[in-house]
Design a protein around this motif. Structure first.
Motif, PDB file in Angstrom:
ATOM      1  N   GLY A   1       5.937 -11.811   1.876  1.00  0.00           N
ATOM      2  CA  GLY A   1       4.497 -11.853   2.135  1.00  0.00           C
ATOM      3  C   GLY A   1       4.019 -10.907   3.218  1.00  0.00           C
ATOM      4  N   CYS A   2       4.841  -9.909   3.562  1.00  0.00           N
ATOM      5  CA  CYS A   2       4.418  -8.917   4.570  1.00  0.00           C
ATOM      6  C   CYS A   2       3.382  -7.979   3.970  1.00  0.00           C
ATOM      7  CB  CYS A   2       5.547  -7.967   4.943  1.00  0.00           C
ATOM      8  SG  CYS A   2       6.947  -8.681   5.686  1.00  0.00           S
ATOM      9  N   THR A   3       2.484  -7.506   4.783  1.00  0.00           N
ATOM     10  CA  THR A   3       1.634  -6.392   4.360  1.00  0.00           C
ATOM     11  C   THR A   3       2.471  -5.133   4.564  1.00  0.00           C
ATOM     12  OG1 THR A   3      -0.285  -7.641   5.051  1.00  0.00           O
ATOM     13  CG2 THR A   3      -0.608  -5.273   4.713  1.00  0.00           C
ATOM     14  N   THR A   4       2.713  -4.414   3.471  1.00  0.00           N
ATOM     15  CA  THR A   4       3.706  -3.327   3.494  1.00  0.00           C
ATOM     16  C   THR A   4       3.085  -1.975   3.173  1.00  0.00           C
ATOM     17  OG1 THR A   4       5.396  -4.889   2.769  1.00  0.00           O
ATOM     18  CG2 THR A   4       5.891  -2.561   2.427  1.00  0.00           C
ATOM     19  N   LEU A   5       3.363  -1.001   4.035  1.00  0.00           N
ATOM     20  CA  LEU A   5       2.938   0.374   3.762  1.00  0.00           C
ATOM     21  C   LEU A   5       4.183   1.160   3.367  1.00  0.00           C
ATOM     22  CD1 LEU A   5       0.511   1.145   6.747  1.00  0.00           C
ATOM     23  CD2 LEU A   5       0.138  -0.265   4.729  1.00  0.00           C
ATOM     24  N   MET A   6       4.138   1.750   2.187  1.00  0.00           N
ATOM     25  CA  MET A   6       5.296   2.481   1.695  1.00  0.00           C
ATOM     26  C   MET A   6       4.935   3.959   1.605  1.00  0.00           C
ATOM     27  SD  MET A   6       7.578   1.365  -1.468  1.00  0.00           S
ATOM     28  CE  MET A   6       6.386   1.734  -2.708  1.00  0.00           C
TER      29      MET A   6
ATOM     30  N   PHE B   1      -0.080   7.247  10.805  1.00  0.00           N
ATOM     31  CA  PHE B   1      -0.920   6.173  10.264  1.00  0.00           C
ATOM     32  C   PHE B   1      -0.132   4.862  10.227  1.00  0.00           C
ATOM     33  CE2 PHE B   1      -4.668   5.058   7.591  1.00  0.00           C
ATOM     34  CZ  PHE B   1      -4.230   3.849   7.080  1.00  0.00           C
ATOM     35  N   GLY B   2       1.068   4.909   9.657  1.00  0.00           N
ATOM     36  CA  GLY B   2       1.888   3.697   9.532  1.00  0.00           C
ATOM     37  C   GLY B   2       2.262   3.128  10.886  1.00  0.00           C
ATOM     38  N   SER B   3       2.595   4.001  11.818  1.00  0.00           N
ATOM     39  CA  SER B   3       3.031   3.548  13.138  1.00  0.00           C
ATOM     40  C   SER B   3       1.878   2.952  13.925  1.00  0.00           C
ATOM     41  CB  SER B   3       3.616   4.729  13.916  1.00  0.00           C
ATOM     42  OG  SER B   3       4.639   5.313  13.156  1.00  0.00           O
ATOM     43  N   GLN B   4       0.711   3.545  13.766  1.00  0.00           N
ATOM     44  CA  GLN B   4      -0.474   3.033  14.468  1.00  0.00           C
ATOM     45  C   GLN B   4      -0.839   1.637  13.949  1.00  0.00           C
ATOM     46  OE1 GLN B   4      -3.194   6.251  15.003  1.00  0.00           O
ATOM     47  NE2 GLN B   4      -4.951   4.947  15.392  1.00  0.00           N
ATOM     48  N   PHE B   5      -0.684   1.439  12.661  1.00  0.00           N
ATOM     49  CA  PHE B   5      -0.902   0.127  12.021  1.00  0.00           C
ATOM     50  C   PHE B   5       0.033  -0.924  12.639  1.00  0.00           C
ATOM     51  CE2 PHE B   5       0.936  -2.515   8.529  1.00  0.00           C
ATOM     52  CZ  PHE B   5      -0.169  -3.263   8.172  1.00  0.00           C
TER      53      PHE B   5
ATOM     54  N   ILE C   1       0.848  -1.191   0.000  1.00  0.00           N
ATOM     55  CA  ILE C   1       0.000   0.000   0.000  1.00  0.00           C
ATOM     56  C   ILE C   1       0.885   1.243   0.000  1.00  0.00           C
ATOM     57  CG2 ILE C   1      -1.864   1.209   1.242  1.00  0.00           C
ATOM     58  CD1 ILE C   1      -2.661  -1.678   0.496  1.00  0.00           C
ATOM     59  N   SER C   2       0.578   2.179  -0.870  1.00  0.00           N
ATOM     60  CA  SER C   2       1.336   3.428  -0.904  1.00  0.00           C
ATOM     61  C   SER C   2       0.583   4.489  -0.106  1.00  0.00           C
ATOM     62  CB  SER C   2       1.484   3.847  -2.376  1.00  0.00           C
ATOM     63  OG  SER C   2       2.047   5.125  -2.454  1.00  0.00           O
ATOM     64  N   LEU C   3       1.284   5.125   0.857  1.00  0.00           N
ATOM     65  CA  LEU C   3       0.699   6.232   1.622  1.00  0.00           C
ATOM     66  C   LEU C   3       1.349   7.506   1.094  1.00  0.00           C
ATOM     67  CD1 LEU C   3       1.012   4.968   5.343  1.00  0.00           C
ATOM     68  CD2 LEU C   3      -0.766   4.407   3.670  1.00  0.00           C
ATOM     69  N   ALA C   4       0.586   8.346   0.429  1.00  0.00           N
ATOM     70  CA  ALA C   4       1.177   9.509  -0.226  1.00  0.00           C
ATOM     71  C   ALA C   4       0.594  10.803   0.303  1.00  0.00           C
ATOM     72  CB  ALA C   4       0.930   9.421  -1.732  1.00  0.00           C
ATOM     73  N   GLY C   5       1.460  11.798   0.479  1.00  0.00           N
ATOM     74  CA  GLY C   5       0.947  13.097   0.927  1.00  0.00           C
ATOM     75  C   GLY C   5       2.061  14.052   1.249  1.00  0.00           C
ATOM     76  N   ARG C   6       1.687  15.297   1.463  1.00  0.00           N
ATOM     77  CA  ARG C   6       2.653  16.347   1.771  1.00  0.00           C
ATOM     78  C   ARG C   6       3.114  16.199   3.227  1.00  0.00           C
ATOM     79  NH1 ARG C   6       1.170  21.939   0.575  1.00  0.00           N
ATOM     80  NH2 ARG C   6       3.427  22.084   0.334  1.00  0.00           N
ATOM     81  N   PRO C   7       4.172  16.923   3.597  1.00  0.00           N
ATOM     82  CA  PRO C   7       4.666  16.837   4.979  1.00  0.00           C
ATOM     83  C   PRO C   7       3.580  17.213   6.003  1.00  0.00           C
ATOM     84  CG  PRO C   7       6.259  17.974   3.593  1.00  0.00           C
ATOM     85  CD  PRO C   7       5.040  17.761   2.749  1.00  0.00           C
TER      86      PRO C   7
ATOM     87  N   PHE D   1       1.558   2.642  -9.515  1.00  0.00           N
ATOM     88  CA  PHE D   1       1.182   1.615 -10.493  1.00  0.00           C
ATOM     89  C   PHE D   1       1.433   0.229  -9.915  1.00  0.00           C
ATOM     90  CE2 PHE D   1       1.965   5.127 -13.540  1.00  0.00           C
ATOM     91  CZ  PHE D   1       0.705   5.133 -14.132  1.00  0.00           C
ATOM     92  N   ILE D   2       2.538   0.106  -9.215  1.00  0.00           N
ATOM     93  CA  ILE D   2       2.930  -1.200  -8.685  1.00  0.00           C
ATOM     94  C   ILE D   2       2.098  -1.572  -7.459  1.00  0.00           C
ATOM     95  CG2 ILE D   2       4.840  -2.458  -7.605  1.00  0.00           C
ATOM     96  CD1 ILE D   2       6.708  -0.780  -9.393  1.00  0.00           C
ATOM     97  N   ALA D   3       1.753  -0.566  -6.662  1.00  0.00           N
ATOM     98  CA  ALA D   3       1.050  -0.829  -5.398  1.00  0.00           C
ATOM     99  C   ALA D   3      -0.317  -1.473  -5.630  1.00  0.00           C
ATOM    100  CB  ALA D   3       0.886   0.470  -4.629  1.00  0.00           C
ATOM    101  N   ASP D   4      -0.739  -2.255  -4.644  1.00  0.00           N
ATOM    102  CA  ASP D   4      -2.081  -2.839  -4.686  1.00  0.00           C
ATOM    103  C   ASP D   4      -3.110  -1.835  -4.198  1.00  0.00           C
ATOM    104  OD1 ASP D   4      -1.160  -5.562  -5.331  1.00  0.00           O
ATOM    105  OD2 ASP D   4      -0.209  -5.405  -3.359  1.00  0.00           O
ATOM    106  N   GLY D   5      -2.630  -0.879  -3.397  1.00  0.00           N
ATOM    107  CA  GLY D   5      -3.544   0.125  -2.852  1.00  0.00           C
ATOM    108  C   GLY D   5      -2.839   1.454  -2.703  1.00  0.00           C
ATOM    109  N   VAL D   6      -3.591   2.534  -2.831  1.00  0.00           N
ATOM    110  CA  VAL D   6      -3.016   3.875  -2.671  1.00  0.00           C
ATOM    111  C   VAL D   6      -3.928   4.699  -1.773  1.00  0.00           C
ATOM    112  CG1 VAL D   6      -2.325   5.994  -3.865  1.00  0.00           C
ATOM    113  CG2 VAL D   6      -1.971   3.783  -4.982  1.00  0.00           C
TER     114      VAL D   6
END
Ligand code: ATP
Ligand code: MG
Length: 244
Positions: free
Chosen positions: A165-170, A51-55, A38-44, A188-193
């Protein structure tokens, strides 16, 4: 290499990884597809790290699922302190082998394969099933040519996400002037954005949103979801239903 990527995409969308972020899992059939990228995208400052740490924290604390935060930007000490302020006490989980913080400060394109070997070694050694990489943008800056970056991105995603096979947040940092080399490929590569934003309303007021723009194999909520960051982390604001 292509075969590896193809096999990675064939994820198990029936099995869900609960994020534990209040109000979020119900927006996407109970959580992220197991093993997805999963790609997590956004400005600073838009909430990507929280979000990633809470996950990871939820997975480790509530489900005893080992998680790892790979940081190219922030040192462990500052990270642990910031997380504690949000109520995420990471140290006891580290001692139990349920949370791992991997610091990857210097990045060069020549050093990148060794870095990924180190990440993979840690995944294997600690049985990591939830992974956050902060950030894809920092890694892309090690490459001068877009061709090298593409080859590397495909290689690493096949190797890490596919192999382990990890669930990965990038995490991806976006700016006003998005450079093609630092955005796009991972989406494009990510399964989720998921896009994170902080929108000015009147005067000084700002509203935070997230938006799920892609989630393979999932019937997900569309449109902007208002979120809140407070002393206990990030949550999706559930609209009040008022009786008429
Ligand atoms: N206790 C809190 N209460 C309210 N808001 C908070 C609290 N702690 C942090 N924040 C908000 O969260 C923001 C930081 O979120 P986070 O670190 O997840 O952003 P980010 O998207 O990772 O940013 P960057 O790209 O700079 O790393 C702060 O700028 C602040 O606005
Ligand atoms: Mg951050």
């Amino acid at each position: 290499m292509c075969a590896k990527i193809a096999s990675r995409v064939a994820l198990d969308s029936d099995s869900r990884v609960v994020t534990g972020i209040p109000g979020f899992d119900e927006m996407l059939e109970g959580g992220f597809p197991a093993g997805s990228l999963i790609s997590l995208a956004g400005r600073p400052g838009t909430g990507k790290t929280i979000f990633g740490s809470q996950f990871l924290f939820f997975g480790a604390k509530e489900l005893k699922e080992p998680g790892m935060y790979v940081s190219m930007l922030e040192g462990r000490k500052a990270y642990v302190r910031n997380m504690l302020r949000l109520g995420f006490d990471i140290q006891p989980l580290e001692s139990k082998g349920l949370f791992r913080f991997l610091e990857m400060p210097t990045l060069t394109s020549e050093g990148m394969p060794a870095i990924w070997d180190e990440i993979v070694r840690n995944i294997d050694e600690y049985g990591i099933v939830r992974l956050v990489i902060d950030s894809f943008t920092a890694m892309t800056q090690a490459f001068e040519r877009i061709g090298d970056l593409r080859v590397f991105t495909h290689m690493l995603l096949g190797k890490i996400v596919g192999g382990a096979g990890c669930t990965t947040l990038m995490i991806t940092e976006t700016a006003h002037t998005d450079v093609l080399s630092s955005v796009g490929i991972q989406e494009f590569i990510a399964d989720g954005v998921i896009h994170f934003s902080l929108v000015p309303i009147t005067g000084e007021a700002r509203v935070r949103y997230i938006e799920i723009t892609k989630m393979r194999g999932t019937n997900h909520q569309m449109g902007l979801l208002p979120v809140e960051i407070g002393n206990r982390g990030i949550s999706v604001k559930v609209p009040h239903i008022t009786a008429r």
